[in-house]
Design an enzyme around this catalytic site. Structure first.
Site, PDB file in Angstrom:
ATOM      1  CG  ASN A  43      -1.947  -1.102   1.196  1.00 10.13           C
ATOM      2  OD1 ASN A  43      -2.452  -1.467   0.145  1.00 10.13           O
ATOM      3  ND2 ASN A  43      -2.252  -1.646   2.363  1.00 10.13           N
ATOM      4  CG  HIS A 129     -11.067  -1.984   7.077  1.00 12.27           C
ATOM      5  ND1 HIS A 129     -10.709  -2.328   8.367  1.00 12.27           N
ATOM      6  CD2 HIS A 129     -10.066  -2.449   6.276  1.00 12.27           C
ATOM      7  CE1 HIS A 129      -9.543  -2.942   8.352  1.00 12.27           C
ATOM      8  NE2 HIS A 129      -9.132  -3.032   7.105  1.00 12.27           N
ATOM      9  CD  GLU A 168     -13.344   1.362   3.669  1.00 14.29           C
ATOM     10  OE1 GLU A 168     -12.177   1.606   3.300  1.00 14.29           O
ATOM     11  OE2 GLU A 168     -13.768   0.210   3.838  1.00 14.29           O
ATOM     12  CB  SER A 172      -9.381  -1.593   1.523  1.00 13.92           C
ATOM     13  OG  SER A 172     -10.340  -2.500   2.042  1.00 13.92           O
ATOM     14  CG  ASP A 197     -11.469   4.054   7.165  1.00 14.37           C
ATOM     15  OD1 ASP A 197     -10.455   4.414   6.525  1.00 14.37           O
ATOM     16  OD2 ASP A 197     -11.504   3.010   7.827  1.00 14.37           O
ATOM     17  CG  HIS A 200      -7.051   2.180   1.154  1.00 13.67           C
ATOM     18  ND1 HIS A 200      -5.925   1.408   0.958  1.00 13.67           N
ATOM     19  CD2 HIS A 200      -7.751   1.563   2.147  1.00 13.67           C
ATOM     20  CE1 HIS A 200      -5.947   0.376   1.788  1.00 13.67           C
ATOM     21  NE2 HIS A 200      -7.039   0.450   2.513  1.00 13.67           N
ATOM     22  CE  LYS A 232      -4.074   1.044   4.696  1.00 11.59           C
ATOM     23  NZ  LYS A 232      -4.277   0.820   6.146  1.00 11.59           N
TER      24      LYS A 232
END
Length: 380
Positions: A43, A129, A168, A172, A197, A200, A232
């Site tokens: 990542n 997640h 998110e 992910s 969140d 990423h 990440k």
């Protein structure tokens, strides 16, 4: 206890997880078992984990502060370097206050368990997640999952001022992004809180890498809770939660995984601080990453696999069946390419995939080698 039977069943179904024996990861290279592999499973989206600035900051902080924080943050662990990092994060992202965590998992657990009572409802995207979903299940709140990125489905489930909507920035395993203007509007209409969140998206999307909200024309103040991670695009590890000063004060008092954990090691905080400063001016790295994503997507268009619609560094190639996914990953490994074979329960049954991750450290030749090898092993 029947754990031996359970493991045997998982192995037969192609679902058993095995810890890989990796010697080290060095930029875009992964070293294991005496071999060197091009790494398409990490990542480190901007290729910062080996940046000289981060290594120098880590070394200097170890000399200045020692290797560890030696206490939880509310006892004696919160030091000058932690405060400097918090101030930099606030300035970068336009947040009133932040707090630091050892991982994104512990950050999400702290937030949801501290805020969600039995009188509340948590509305979560079905692809959120595991840390978010597990925290919801363990909290006393009622948890309602809505169809992935489906705003009409969410709207039908929402109740006025009853709890927290969670999604998110970049998902992910699928690599797509949530429709944040729609989420913000639904939260405003219903009087519910909203949490992102952005593990990423942070660092790779938006102006100065501010993340998914900025990329979609929004500000951090458009959500109540902003969680991001350092493992990440920033190339280190750890996480933060940001929001109002009142929120952070509340979590200082009731966020159990913050209160009862040794604080982020000072060398780690120093490395993250150096990474944030690099990320803010890393437009060239972000542009290079976008070019590698476009190159990969164009090159796999003719493959007999489903490439999910993602414009981010996460490029999922859906194989479907679990053992076939493992075989494909093994064939690529034989050719010196390390990829992630992702299977249920991480992804839905029937959607096992190679989770190809691209980095600004990858060259055009690296991505072409991956494309050529994929074509060869799939035709064999």
């Amino acid at each position: 206890m029947p754990f031996n039977l359970s493991l045997a069943e998982r192995e037969h179904a192609g679902l058993k997880r095995v810890l890989p024996a990796i010697d080290r990861v060095d930029g875009r290279w992964l070293h294991a078992g005496g071999r060197q592999y091009l790494n398409f499973a990490g990542n480190d989206y901007l290729g910062l984990s080996r940046a000289p600035e981060l290594l120098a900051a880590t070394s200097q902080a170890a000399r200045d502060y020692g290797a560890g924080a030696v206490a939880s943050p509310l006892v004696a662990g919160h030091q000058t370097i932690h405060r400097q990092l918090e101030h930099e994060l606030c300035d970068w992202l336009g947040l009133e206050a932040v707090m630091l965590f050892s991982s994104g998992f512990s950050a999400n657990q702290a937030v949801i368990k501290a805020l969600a009572g039995k009188e509340h409802t948590l509305w979560q995207d079905k692809l959120n997640h595991a840390s978010l979903q597990e925290a919801g299940w363990l909290s006393p709140a009622r948890m309602v999952r809505f169809a992935h990125n489906d705003m009409s489905a969410l709207e039908k489930k929402l109740k006025p001022a009853a709890g927290l909507i969670i999604s998110e920035g970049v998902f992910s395993m699928d690599g797509d992004t949530a429709p944040w203007p729609g989420l913000v509007e639904l939260a405003r209409q219903t009087g519910n809180w909203l949490m992102i969140d952005d593990a990423h998206g942070l660092g790779v999307l938006g102006s100065e890498g501010r993340g998914t909200l900025d990329e979609q024309g929004l500000a951090a103040s458009d959500v109540n809770i902003f969680m991001g991670t350092f493992g990440k695009a920033l190339g280190v590890s750890g996480a933060f939660v940001g929001g109002s000063r009142a929120l952070i004060d509340y979590l200082h008092n009731l966020g159990r995984s913050y209160i009862y954990s040794t604080h982020l090691p000072p060398p780690q905080a120093a490395a993250v601080l150096a990474a944030v400063r690099l990320v803010r001016s890393a437009n060239d790295r972000r542009e290079h990453l976008r070019a590698r994503v476009a190159q990969f997507r164009e090159g796999v268009a003719a493959l007999p696999l489903q490439l999910l619609p993602s414009a981010t560094a996460i490029q999922p190639l859906v194989v479907g069946e679990e053992t076939a996914t493992l075989r494909l990953a093994a064939a690529l490994k034989e050719q010196g390419l390390w990829t992630g074979a992702i299977r249920p329960p991480t992804v839905p049954k029937g959607s096992a995939r190679l989770r190809i991750t691209l980095s600004a450290a990858h060259t055009r030749a690296d991505v072409q080698r991956l494309l050529d090898t994929l074509h060869c092993v799939l035709q064999a």
